[in-house]
Write an enzyme that holds these catalytic residues in place. Structure first.
Site, mmCIF file in Angstrom:
data_model
loop_
_atom_site.group_PDB
_atom_site.id
_atom_site.type_symbol
_atom_site.label_atom_id
_atom_site.label_comp_id
_atom_site.label_asym_id
_atom_site.label_seq_id
_atom_site.Cartn_x
_atom_site.Cartn_y
_atom_site.Cartn_z
ATOM 1 N N HIS A 472 -0.552 31.818 112.398
ATOM 2 C CA HIS A 472 -1.530 30.731 112.529
ATOM 3 C C HIS A 472 -1.174 29.763 113.662
ATOM 4 C CE1 HIS A 472 -5.086 28.855 111.327
ATOM 5 N NE2 HIS A 472 -4.856 28.615 110.043
ATOM 6 N N ASP A 476 -6.299 31.194 115.301
ATOM 7 C CA ASP A 476 -7.056 30.347 114.390
ATOM 8 C C ASP A 476 -7.778 31.203 113.352
ATOM 9 O OD1 ASP A 476 -6.312 28.018 115.724
ATOM 10 O OD2 ASP A 476 -7.990 28.189 117.138
#
Length: 501
Positions: A472, A476
């Protein structure tokens, strides 16, 4: 005249420093005898003699920085090669009995691969006194990543085993001695003192770059443990020593994790079996835990209707196998679908390097494979430019080499994305762990018939859950979900792959 040049130094390594010369001009050298040691920012590389003869000119002295394929020295063929061993005989008279029945030949640890500095002797196929042929397998070494077979460098009799099973050896260690058939009995006792001689030598010259770094950082050489030949201190040893004090406080934090094992009832203890973890298993455990600790790992899920892929495979599998000589499986469809999706969402194919994001304009696809010794991930290079047949052939060949323990280091390096198929073991759903430094891994699972609502009707369809674990920090949620949807769309309508849609 034969030129001695800098060998290939490994992925992304373009230069090295000449750390030590083991020979000087005028010395006689045998083919494959070690001439010098090069030090890069990642590994230490030994340079063997490409031919027998006399070492002529040394072009790159100790401390010089050289590039790949640079000229290091020259070897001339001449009469001077014969008398050169005489001084060596005077220095080591203990070796004379071994040479009486034919020259003794040392069995050394072969090249283990980039960043691999040690191995464990797992199995000896021969015993002391056995006759061996040249290139016959003597033993098997186990490293963090692969198993390496060690062939006999010459024919003769195995006169001594210096590293028994279970011994950990470094990349320049001697494993055994092969003597001539007639002198095998004399070779064994003579080799022991000869092997001890290097260890007793206290006058070991450290790598020039190591001396320079120790002077710059004010580190006492006595506080550094050398990993080079005969205990020579290398640059990486100094770097480790410099980092040790800073790491000490951090190491104290996880101390509770090393708590002793809980007591076991006496009646249960006798029924337990304790087996030492293999080096491969230890490395798998360490790398997977490092991945969890480093990446901001998250997993998103979807499901795919496998009806179209299964129908296409069923229709063409016989023709495919007849033409290409390999079976048409599901992995080529998933590989193609992932390559297609990675073009649209390139951050899933990227990696973090410090404060930079490195985007890869190619796909080196890692395919996780379970083996009897543990999980390995061979890499199919440039999978995005391969056909279905090429992908299936590559997966079949890599899978067989993985199961046989024949994969080289180069075959498991450089992957940009990984596919793991837990479905072959019956897994219905899982959350795969990233293979660092990659930013994405796709988990495939078991195909199972399930009732699905299609156009207002309940129908039975072969469904598979897909899982994408991603970092992450770089990917995204939108990008991760988009990637998985594109994979789903390509598999549910394979014509999209042909049309590049």
């Amino acid at each position: 005249m034969t030129e001695v040049r800098v060998p290939t130094l490994g992925e992304s390594v373009t230069e090295a420093t000449v750390a030590t010369w083991f020979k000087k001009p005028g010395d006689a050298v045998a083919v494959d005898e070690m001439l010098c040691e090069l030090e890069t920012d990642k590994v230490t590389v030994e340079v063997p003699a490409p031919a027998a003869g006399v070492l002529g000119e040394i072009v790159a002295a100790e401390g010089d920085t050289v590039g790949v394929d640079a000229l290091l020295a020259t070897i001339t063929a001449g009469e001077g090669a014969a008398p050169a061993p005489a001084p060596a005989a005077a220095e080591a008279p203990a070796a004379a009995p071994a040479a009486a029945g034919g020259d003794a030949v040392d069995v050394m640890v072969p090249t283990l691969g980039e960043s691999v500095t040690e191995a464990t002797v797992s199995t000896w196929f021969k015993a002391v006194g056995d006759t061996v042929a040249q290139d016959e397998m003597l033993c098997e070494l186990e490293t963090d990543k692969v198993s390496v077979e060690v062939p006999a460098p010459a024919a003769g009799v195995l006169s001594e085993i210096l590293a028994p099973e279970g011994t950990t050896v470094d990349a320049s260690a001697k494993l055994a001695v092969i003597g001539g058939a007639a002198g095998a009995a004399a070779a064994a006792p003579a080799a022991a003192p000869a092997a001890a001689a290097p260890a007793s030598s206290a006058d070991v010259e450290n790598a020039p770059s190591a001396n320079k770094l120790m002077a710059e950082k004010g580190i006492d050489p006595a506080a550094v443990t050398g990993s080079g030949r005969d205990g020579r201190i290398m640059k990486e040893d100094v770097l480790k020593a410099a980092l040790a004090p800073a790491q000490a406080p951090a190491a104290a934090a996880p101390a509770p994790a090393a708590a002793p094992r809980a007591p076991v009832a006496a009646e249960d203890a006798s029924r337990e079996e304790r087996v030492k973890m293999t080096r491969l298993r230890q490395t798998i455990a360490r790398r997977l835990k490092d991945s969890q600790n480093t990446a901001a790992m998250l997993t998103t899920y979807n499901e795919v209707d496998m009806t179209e892929v299964m129908a296409l495979r069923s229709q063409y599998k016989d023709q495919f196998e007849k033409k290409h000589g390999v079976r048409l499986g599901f992995m080529s469809f998933f590989t193609k679908a992932c390559c297609h999706a990675l073009k649209e969402v390139p951050e899933v194919n990227a990696e973090i390097d410090g404060t930079d994001i490195v985007y890869k304009n190619f796909v080196h696809m890692g395919v996780a494979a379970g083996t009897p010794t543990g999980l390995v991930v061979p890499v199919i290079r440039d999978a995005d430019s391969m056909s279905f047949a090429d992908i299936e052939k590559a997966i079949s060949e890599k899978g067989k080499r993985a199961r046989d323990g024949k994969l080289s280091m180069a075959e498991m390096q450089g992957g940009t994305f990984t596919i793991s198929n837990g479905g072959v073991y019956g897994s219905l759903m899982s959350s795969p762990i990233l293979n660092p430094p990659q930013s994405g891994i796709l988990g495939m699972h078991k195909i199972q018939d399930r009732p699905m609502a299609i156009n207002g009707q309940v129908v039975i369809r072969p469904m598979m859950y897909l899982a994408l674990s991603y970092d992450h920090r770089i990917v995204d949620g939108k990008g991760a979900v988009t990637f998985l949807v594109r994979v789903k769309e390509a598999l549910e309508d394979p014509r999209r792959l042909l049309m590049d849609l």
